[in-house]
Design an enzyme around this catalytic site. Structure first.
Site, PDB file in Angstrom:
ATOM      1  N   HIS A 115     -15.141 -46.269 -14.802  1.00 51.82           N
ATOM      2  CA  HIS A 115     -14.400 -45.668 -15.916  1.00 51.82           C
ATOM      3  C   HIS A 115     -13.651 -44.407 -15.509  1.00 51.82           C
ATOM      4  O   HIS A 115     -12.668 -44.043 -16.140  1.00 51.82           O
ATOM      5  CB  HIS A 115     -15.354 -45.363 -17.076  1.00 51.82           C
ATOM      6  CG  HIS A 115     -16.350 -44.278 -16.790  1.00 51.82           C
ATOM      7  ND1 HIS A 115     -17.532 -44.508 -16.109  1.00 51.82           N
ATOM      8  CD2 HIS A 115     -16.350 -42.944 -17.080  1.00 51.82           C
ATOM      9  CE1 HIS A 115     -18.208 -43.380 -16.005  1.00 51.82           C
ATOM     10  NE2 HIS A 115     -17.516 -42.417 -16.584  1.00 51.82           N
ATOM     11  N   HIS A 179     -19.565 -29.818 -17.068  1.00 52.01           N
ATOM     12  CA  HIS A 179     -20.010 -31.205 -17.208  1.00 52.01           C
ATOM     13  C   HIS A 179     -21.323 -31.359 -16.449  1.00 52.01           C
ATOM     14  O   HIS A 179     -21.349 -31.218 -15.230  1.00 52.01           O
ATOM     15  CB  HIS A 179     -18.913 -32.080 -16.598  1.00 52.01           C
ATOM     16  CG  HIS A 179     -19.011 -33.543 -16.848  1.00 52.01           C
ATOM     17  ND1 HIS A 179     -19.474 -34.096 -18.012  1.00 52.01           N
ATOM     18  CD2 HIS A 179     -18.674 -34.599 -16.057  1.00 52.01           C
ATOM     19  CE1 HIS A 179     -19.417 -35.418 -17.929  1.00 52.01           C
ATOM     20  NE2 HIS A 179     -18.941 -35.741 -16.748  1.00 52.01           N
TER      21      HIS A 179
END
Length: 313
Positions: A115, A179
């Site tokens: 992805h 993140h």
């Protein structure tokens, strides 16, 4: 060789239950604006800088950089599964140019991308196969990692090569910003996960579903303050975006891996893809940025950002 750039965060959670409608609507609108920018530019080729999440690259052989002369999406988290329209001739020529410029890059004639590569293509074009692509992998997860300056050198060398093409080229950087999702490591992975991240052991449908459910739960807990994961760092994210906006890429050479992890989390190293993308554009001189979107999004476990850019002249 007209160039344009679009960098954006990615998240498997964009395709999964959990994020609020308000958040998804805001991100959808921002992506739609970036899509209009891309449509107006109408690229003939897309060069992607993206990470991998142990779906195509594994510790048994983990290059810092790799360029694909053929590639296929693995179909994780609802993204496209199947071959991508890679321009093999341009990919090979790019690799040769990089070697001659002093940047070592591996070649894959059968690259699997997840992805991190496919989601931006689908979001920007509606179809991951809409344009010829040259995929470039940057290891941003599997430690030890090289210095950030090497990603800038990679991008600059790619940008120099792109100057030789008579095509409209869109440069895409995918990942970040702050993140710290739950990613297995050599030190912490249980046996089955360790076998996967080292040897690439295939996942059963049941294992994929379990991983997906774990990601959904991790995001829920993180968004509700019930997670040990490192908090997002909007101040750090904005300082990074300011560096990109002002073209001060050399400032990033002093950012150590320890600093990046401490400020942004273990997967904040995905900013390497942005650094490479902006360096590729900056190889042609000054640039100006647009589509200034940022949202600290705990529901996605990411500081979610979008930037576009074109040369100033």
């Amino acid at each position: 060789m007209p160039l344009a750039l679009c960098c954006m965060s990615h998240s498997p959670l964009l395709n999964l239950p959990g994020p609020s409608a308000e958040l998804l609507d805001q991100i959808t609108d921002a992506i739609a604006d970036a899509r209009k920018f891309v449509e107006q530019f109408d690229p003939e080729l897309v060069v992607t800088f993206s990470p991998d999440h142990y779906n195509g690259f594994f510790y048994r052989l983990m290059p810092p950089f790799c360029i694909g002369t053929a590639a296929a999406g693995v179909g994780d988290y609802g993204t496209y599964q199947g071959p991508l329209p890679v321009d093999a001739d341009i990919a090979n020529a790019c690799a040769e140019s990089l070697w001659e410029s002093g940047v070592d890059i591996a070649i894959s004639t059968a690259m699997d991308v997840d992805h991190g590569t496919v989601q931006p293509l689908q979001e920007l074009f509606g179809d991951a196969t809409a344009r010829p692509v040259v995929p470039i992998f940057i290891n941003s997860v599997a430690t030890p990692l090289g210095p950030l300056s090497r990603s800038r050198a990679l991008g600059a060398a790619v940008g120099t090569f792109l100057a030789t093409l008579d095509k409209r080229v869109l440069i895409v950087g995918s990942g970040g910003l702050s993140h710290d999702p739950p990613v297995p490591t050599l030190a912490t992975a249980p046996p089955a996960a360790l076998d996967r991240i080292v040897h690439g052991a295939p996942m059963t449908p049941e294992q994929r579903m379990a991983r997906q459910e774990a990601v959904i739960k991790a995001a829920h807990d993180f968004a509700h303050g019930q997670s040990p994961l490192r908090s997002l760092n909007p101040d750090w994210d904005r300082s990074l975006l300011e560096i990109f906006d002002e073209g001060r890429l050399s400032d990033l050479d002093g950012w150590t891996n320890t600093f990046i992890t401490g400020e942004g989390g273990n997967s904040a190293h995905e900013i390497r893809t942005w650094v490479a993308a902006f360096a590729a554009l900056a190889a042609h001189g000054e640039y100006q940025t647009g589509n200034h979107f940022y949202r600290a999004a705990p529901e996605l476990i990411a500081g979610f950002a979008i930037r576009t850019a074109v040369p100033s002249t």
